[in-house]
Design a protein around this motif. Sequence first.
Motif, PDB file in Angstrom:
ATOM      1  N   VAL A  88       0.878  -1.189  -0.051  1.00 36.91           N
ATOM      2  CA  VAL A  88      -0.030  -0.081   0.123  1.00 36.91           C
ATOM      3  C   VAL A  88       0.804   1.235   0.005  1.00 36.91           C
ATOM      4  CG1 VAL A  88      -1.732   1.377   1.270  1.00 36.91           C
ATOM      5  CG2 VAL A  88      -2.127  -1.236   0.995  1.00 36.91           C
ATOM      6  N   CYS A 147      -8.825   2.389  -7.468  1.00 43.55           N
ATOM      7  CA  CYS A 147      -7.519   1.504  -7.394  1.00 43.55           C
ATOM      8  C   CYS A 147      -7.320   0.612  -8.489  1.00 43.55           C
ATOM      9  CB  CYS A 147      -7.779   0.303  -6.134  1.00 43.55           C
ATOM     10  SG  CYS A 147      -7.936   1.374  -4.497  1.00 43.55           S
ATOM     11  N   VAL A 199      -2.938  -1.308  -6.043  1.00 45.70           N
ATOM     12  CA  VAL A 199      -2.289  -2.021  -4.881  1.00 45.70           C
ATOM     13  C   VAL A 199      -2.386  -3.712  -5.181  1.00 45.70           C
ATOM     14  CG1 VAL A 199      -2.974  -0.445  -3.066  1.00 45.70           C
ATOM     15  CG2 VAL A 199      -4.634  -2.139  -3.664  1.00 45.70           C
ATOM     16  N   LYS A 249      -6.938  -3.847   1.217  1.00 41.75           N
ATOM     17  CA  LYS A 249      -5.692  -3.009   0.797  1.00 41.75           C
ATOM     18  C   LYS A 249      -6.330  -1.779  -0.187  1.00 41.75           C
ATOM     19  CE  LYS A 249      -3.566  -6.051  -1.922  1.00 41.75           C
ATOM     20  NZ  LYS A 249      -2.566  -6.588  -2.814  1.00 41.75           N
ATOM     21  N   ALA A 274      -5.606   1.872   1.524  1.00 46.92           N
ATOM     22  CA  ALA A 274      -4.842   2.964   0.419  1.00 46.92           C
ATOM     23  C   ALA A 274      -5.786   4.362   0.299  1.00 46.92           C
ATOM     24  CB  ALA A 274      -4.522   2.440  -0.875  1.00 46.92           C
TER      25      ALA A 274
END
Length: 273
Positions: free
Chosen positions: A35, A164, A182, A194, A198
Amino acid sequence: MKLKLTTEQASDYNDLEKMDTLQLLSNMNKEDKTVPQAIEKAIPQIQKLVDAIYSKMKDGGRLFYIGAGTSGRLGVLDASECPPTYGVPDNMVIGIIAGGDSALRKAVENAEDNTELAWQDLNKYAITKNDVLIGIAASGTTPYVIGGIKEAKQHGIVTGCITCNKNSPLSLEVDHPIELVVGPEFVTGSTRMKAGTAQKIALNMISTTVMIKLGRVRGNKMIDMQLSNKKLVNRAVQMIMNELQVDEGMAGKLLAEHKNVRKAIDSYNSHKK
């Protein structure tokens, strides 16, 4: 061609139910270490969005977050922590979650699939081109968020996102995308892990940097924090003692009189002149 989402890719680990406790925890921790690396790569993107937010907020604009599920909850959390931490008005940073506040505790069916609902929610706060809107969506495909962003852009509102996946539909819509890639989750598709971590870090960085630039921190202290419990009152007294080189009694007296660290310090200093 269907978009390949990193957040939906199969976990690099299999047979999780066969792992013992130490293996599960160690492997999750191993994944979590990716991360900060993703955040570091995105700092130039974060910088551009922060500067855009500051440009609006220094002139009285507001910051809005919209999201669904975990992403929505993280936005509401960050917004709700700004007033007690920095002493700003409750309507300066506003977090909105698909399905309303009840969705903070329990999922609201189909709320995130409504493309018109976000703009309706934003209009309740009379959002204008003086404000900034950030859409938060791990996948970058959430209809609620994309719908709100599209409408905001049509009304001349500066937009950003935290997602993400690379080149997601959401990223392609906003002025300032932040992409925190990630990789696959430990539990396939569980973006509360994750991806959520993040997003939380990015939100911390954004709101904290903006508040510092707006003058809500002096030195390294939260001098405008709300004094809502004994711990914070004690912290405030210590801050005044350190800043003014006065004893605890005087610091406590100043705080009781002014109800605010900044006002206590400034008043004392003005009387010394």
